[in-house]
Enzyme design. Structure first.
Site, PDB file in Angstrom:
ATOM      1  N   GLY A  97      23.879  91.384  88.742  1.00  0.00           N
ATOM      2  CA  GLY A  97      25.305  91.152  88.940  1.00  0.00           C
ATOM      3  C   GLY A  97      25.544  90.175  90.068  1.00  0.00           C
ATOM      4  O   GLY A  97      25.084  89.042  90.024  1.00  0.00           O
ATOM      5  N   ALA A 124      26.588  85.412  90.961  1.00  0.00           N
ATOM      6  CA  ALA A 124      26.055  84.657  89.826  1.00  0.00           C
ATOM      7  C   ALA A 124      26.263  85.400  88.513  1.00  0.00           C
ATOM      8  O   ALA A 124      26.738  84.830  87.519  1.00  0.00           O
ATOM      9  CB  ALA A 124      24.570  84.375  90.046  1.00  0.00           C
ATOM     10  N   ALA A 156      31.824  80.701 101.581  1.00  0.00           N
ATOM     11  CA  ALA A 156      32.577  79.453 101.568  1.00  0.00           C
ATOM     12  C   ALA A 156      32.243  78.683 100.301  1.00  0.00           C
ATOM     13  O   ALA A 156      31.152  78.811  99.745  1.00  0.00           O
ATOM     14  CB  ALA A 156      32.251  78.616 102.800  1.00  0.00           C
ATOM     15  N   LYS A 184      39.985  76.254 102.772  1.00  0.00           N
ATOM     16  CA  LYS A 184      38.942  75.465 103.430  1.00  0.00           C
ATOM     17  C   LYS A 184      39.177  73.988 103.114  1.00  0.00           C
ATOM     18  O   LYS A 184      39.119  73.577 101.961  1.00  0.00           O
ATOM     19  CB  LYS A 184      37.552  75.897 102.931  1.00  0.00           C
ATOM     20  CG  LYS A 184      36.415  75.046 103.499  1.00  0.00           C
ATOM     21  CD  LYS A 184      35.087  75.456 102.908  1.00  0.00           C
ATOM     22  CE  LYS A 184      33.976  74.503 103.320  1.00  0.00           C
ATOM     23  NZ  LYS A 184      32.688  74.824 102.672  1.00  0.00           N
ATOM     24  N   THR A 244      27.111  75.013  98.956  1.00  0.00           N
ATOM     25  CA  THR A 244      26.859  74.563  97.589  1.00  0.00           C
ATOM     26  C   THR A 244      26.340  75.661  96.662  1.00  0.00           C
ATOM     27  O   THR A 244      26.197  75.422  95.453  1.00  0.00           O
ATOM     28  CB  THR A 244      25.835  73.418  97.589  1.00  0.00           C
ATOM     29  OG1 THR A 244      24.650  73.836  98.286  1.00  0.00           O
ATOM     30  CG2 THR A 244      26.412  72.187  98.268  1.00  0.00           C
ATOM     31  N   ILE A 261      27.584  78.563  95.397  1.00  0.00           N
ATOM     32  CA  ILE A 261      28.460  78.954  94.299  1.00  0.00           C
ATOM     33  C   ILE A 261      28.707  77.770  93.371  1.00  0.00           C
ATOM     34  O   ILE A 261      28.800  77.926  92.149  1.00  0.00           O
ATOM     35  CB  ILE A 261      29.773  79.543  94.848  1.00  0.00           C
ATOM     36  CG1 ILE A 261      29.484  80.908  95.489  1.00  0.00           C
ATOM     37  CG2 ILE A 261      30.832  79.681  93.761  1.00  0.00           C
ATOM     38  CD1 ILE A 261      30.680  81.549  96.155  1.00  0.00           C
TER      39      ILE A 261
END
Length: 502
Positions: free
Chosen positions: A21, A24, A58, A86, A346, A348
């Site tokens: 889970g 991702a 983030a 952001k 980077t 996500i």
């Protein structure tokens, strides 16, 4: 000739099994169930006993397009994950101790056809009619002023800070509404098809067997399917990205959240501070060959602000990528497929790109052509992200510790060296369409790290001195006027998406 799927050799893909889970797994479940849920049986297997790494909170602006694709309402999302805006990342102590610059998400839309905005700024600087580069970047100026607002025609380019565990819960609810099923339990074994070598089923500790036609490996660094079962090798990038350890914790907020992430370099790595509505995410990333766990922990705890909510938990990692993220009937997402430290947020994004490419190449049956196309796309994007992260280390002037001495002397990937040399000599940015980081990101980081081009494009000389001044003054005026009209970042968010009551 018939176009029936019965004419295509192989097993039709009807049952998709997601192993693991976290961010991702639930991003994959949400996207596949939304886009293809009516045609597929989707099962996600996870265990409450197995924790997730959860160091990254983030994102980059591309998450907005992912949310649009699967129909997520921004206000509902922001309230659910207690998110903040952001506009970029503040890099502190990277060029030198005491130095600071901001990599904002500005796109400098005033680019001309043959030359980017930086060329006009460079000429303006030479003629003493240009102020600091930040004065021409709306997102950068707003970040420094602690302001934000949604502007007409998507006039602000922004991303999010969010609680990753709350995001997974949010996506789980959405996935289940679209037909995905969650099964609780630990995977005991992976069953292979003796004839094809494909994965046939996951055998659970309780004896249950979960059969599937297509499997997605979201088991994190364990890479249970793609690595342990299918034997796909791992390409090590630790000679460029030497950090291999992290500590993460959460603290109470001592002030209103600012609309940017902080990345603070120290003697053997860097620290992050990610402000949410209700707390702050903190972490330290470091290289174990240049410091001890004890020293890293002591430094970390001595510098964080606010009350510690959760004691720091350690993370060990190896930077690099799988030689192939799609092998047979299995695709690896997230940490199972690659890891680049979260310096530019980077992680996500790479999950998102893996999912997007999978949906674009989703097979009626698994074919070599689809596999090759997917792997080629991911390889290119991973190299681009790797080079952009290495860039921050490669251009530092610091020599104060063995860690920074190593950075000064390491041999760079040829692809990155080319980008640096080109910018230094000409002011041009080598950029491939579709890459995550646009030309202005490379410009901001390279100039922030001390690289000022020797030349600018001759297009910038076409303008008369008066026209050049008017051009630059107009942009600066528009940026300042927009920023001054914006409310404070948290004042805006409190009215836009109030945090849910505890």
């Amino acid at each position: 000739m018939s176009n029936s799927t019965h004419d295509i050799p192989g097993r039709p893909v009807k049952r998709v099994v997601i192993a693991g889970g976290g961010t991702a797994g639930w991003m994959a479940a949400a996207a596949i169930s939304k886009v293809l849920g009516g045609t597929l049986d989707i099962t996600l297997v996870e265990s409450e006993e197995i924790g997730t790494v959860g160091v990254g909170e983030a994102t980059v602006p591309t998450l907005q397009s992912f949310h649009q694709m699967i129909g997520i309402n921004e206000q509902e999302f922001m309230a659910a994950v207690q998110g903040t805006i952001k506009l970029g990342i503040s890099f502190e102590n990277w060029l030198d101790i005491g130095d600071r610059y901001v990599h904002s998400f500005n796109t400098t839309s005033n680019d001309q056809r043959t030359a980017g905005f930086q060329h006009f700024w460079l000429r303006g600087r030479k003629e003493c009619v240009a102020s600091g580069y930040e004065d021409y970047c709306l997102e950068l100026k707003a970040a420094l002023a602690d302001r934000f607002a949604h502007l007409p025609r998507s006039g602000m380019n922004y991303a999010y800070h969010m609680d990753a565990s709350l995001y997974a819960k949010f996506l789980r609810q959405m996935s289940e509404r679209h037909g995905a099923r969650r099964m609780e339990g630990k995977i005991a074994d992976v069953v292979m098809d003796a004839e094809s070598g494909d994965i046939a089923a996951l055998k659970m500790e309780d004896g249950t067997s979960i059969e599937g036609d297509f499997f997605i490996d979201c088991t994190g660094f364990r890479a249970l399917l793609i690595g342990k079962t299918l034997g796909v090798g791992f390409e090590d990038w630790s000679h460029w990205l030497v950090n291999d350890s992290a500590l993460a914790t959460q603290t109470t907020a001592v002030r209103d959240a600012v609309p940017y992430t902080r990345a603070i370099a120290w003697t053997a790595g860097w620290q992050w501070r990610i402000p949410l509505q209700h707390r702050v995410g903190n972490g330290i990333v470091y290289a174990s060959r240049f410091t001890t766990d004890e020293d890293a922990r002591a430094h970390f705890l001595s510098t964080i602000e606010g009350e510690v909510i959760k004691q720091p938990w350690p993370v060990r990692f190896q930077p690099g990528r799988r030689e192939r993220c799609w092998e047979k009937n299995c695709v690896a997402l997230g940490l199972a497929g690659s890891f680049v430290e979260p310096l530019e947020s980077t992680t996500i994004h790479l999950i998102q790109r893996g999912i997007t490419h999978l949906l674009q190449n989703f097979p009626q049956v698994v074919t070599p052509g689809a596999i090759a196309q997917y792997n080629a796309q991911l390889d290119s994007e991973l190299q681009h992200v790797r080079d952009f992260v290495v860039l921050h280390y490669a251009l530092s002037n610091r020599r104060d510790t063995p860690y920074w001495e190593y950075m000064a002397n390491m041999e760079l990937p040829p692809s990155l060296q080319h980008r640096i040399d080109l910018f230094r000599e000409t002011g041009n940015v080598f950029h491939v369409p579709g890459e995550l980081f646009g030309a202005n990101s490379w410009v901001q980081v390279m100039m922030g790290q001390g690289v000022l081009p020797k030349r600018y494009h001759p297009t910038a000389d076409v303008l008369s001195p008066d026209d050049l001044k008017r051009f630059l003054d107009g942009i600066r005026h528009d940026v300042l006027a927009n920023v001054q009209r914006m409310p404070a970042h948290m004042d805006y968010l409190r009215s836009y998406c109030p945090a849910p009551k505890p």
